[in-house]
Design a protein around this motif. Structure first.
Motif, mmCIF file in Angstrom:
data_model
loop_
_atom_site.group_PDB
_atom_site.id
_atom_site.type_symbol
_atom_site.label_atom_id
_atom_site.label_comp_id
_atom_site.label_asym_id
_atom_site.label_seq_id
_atom_site.Cartn_x
_atom_site.Cartn_y
_atom_site.Cartn_z
ATOM 1 N N PRO A 83 45.495 38.292 35.863
ATOM 2 C CA PRO A 83 44.316 37.862 36.619
ATOM 3 C C PRO A 83 43.005 38.213 35.912
ATOM 4 O O PRO A 83 42.034 37.465 35.993
ATOM 5 N N ALA A 84 42.989 39.317 35.196
ATOM 6 C CA ALA A 84 41.769 39.720 34.478
ATOM 7 C C ALA A 84 41.439 38.764 33.335
ATOM 8 O O ALA A 84 40.272 38.614 32.962
ATOM 9 N N ASP A 85 42.457 38.105 32.767
ATOM 10 C CA ASP A 85 42.248 37.183 31.650
ATOM 11 C C ASP A 85 42.048 35.738 32.093
ATOM 12 O O ASP A 85 41.796 34.865 31.261
ATOM 13 N N TYR A 86 42.160 35.486 33.391
ATOM 14 C CA TYR A 86 42.045 34.112 33.887
ATOM 15 C C TYR A 86 40.593 33.664 33.939
ATOM 16 O O TYR A 86 39.731 34.346 34.476
ATOM 17 N N SER A 87 40.332 32.507 33.387
ATOM 18 C CA SER A 87 39.031 31.858 33.475
ATOM 19 C C SER A 87 39.256 30.360 33.371
ATOM 20 O O SER A 87 39.731 29.870 32.341
ATOM 21 N N ALA A 88 38.952 29.635 34.440
ATOM 22 C CA ALA A 88 39.140 28.184 34.432
ATOM 23 C C ALA A 88 38.309 27.540 33.325
ATOM 24 O O ALA A 88 38.777 26.624 32.643
ATOM 25 N N SER A 89 37.097 28.031 33.118
ATOM 26 C CA SER A 89 36.251 27.435 32.074
ATOM 27 C C SER A 89 36.809 27.736 30.683
ATOM 28 O O SER A 89 36.741 26.890 29.778
#
Length: 167
Positions: A83-89
């Motif tokens: 979750p910490a590495d998630y970024s939609a952009s």
């Protein structure tokens, strides 16, 4: 797409007030967990206090199916990340760096506290996009290119979705 769009036309007059109720403006993605938790897997739909109909598993599945339009020019890629590495952009940038357009992005919890991100990208051969996602540090777990999709695979995926919501 809202709860109103999933009301079963044939069951419109059967709501008796004993069912759990959702507002007609509730989005289908919010209706799904409520439906799974309701006794009998049915929900009444109300509009300003008046019951307008019933949603059951079949009508919800049909409404969700209408929301996800078929695309024959797309491939599906699944990646996992913390979750910490998630970024939609960040994911969109990795996809677009391979000269491919991102059509859909859906996140779900995965084992070990990770996120599973399902991407639908507009291309027949997703290999360049897979490499780009890996360069950006994402772990690609599954790939379905347009050329790999068959009627049997589509039926299997639909059956898996039905099993997920216990239809």
């Amino acid at each position: 797409m809202t709860a109103k769009d999933a009301v079963s036309i044939t069951r419109k007059n059967e709501a008796d007030g004993a069912l759990p109720t959702v507002d007609c403006g509730t989005h289908l993605l919010e209706v799904l967990p409520k439906l799974l938790d309701s006794p009998g897997r049915e929900l009444a739909v109300s509009d300003g206090g008046a019951t307008t109909g019933v949603i059951d598993q079949t009508s919800l599945l049909e409404a969700l199916g209408r929301q996800i339009s078929p695309r024959y020019d797309c491939s599906v890629i699944e990646v996992e990340c913390s979750p910490a590495d998630y970024s939609a952009s960040h994911i969109a940038r990795a996809v677009e760096d391979s000269d491919v357009h991102l059509v859909d992005l859906l996140t779900n919890p995965a084992d070990g506290g990770h996120l599973r991100v399902t991407l639908r990208v507009r291309c027949d051969d997703p290999l360049a996009t897979v490499h780009s996602l890996e360069r950006y540090g994402y772990s690609v777990t599954d790939v379905h290119g347009h050329g790999e999709t068959s009627a049997t695979a589509a039926i299997e995926r639909l059956l898996e979705l039905q099993a997920l919501i216990n239809v």
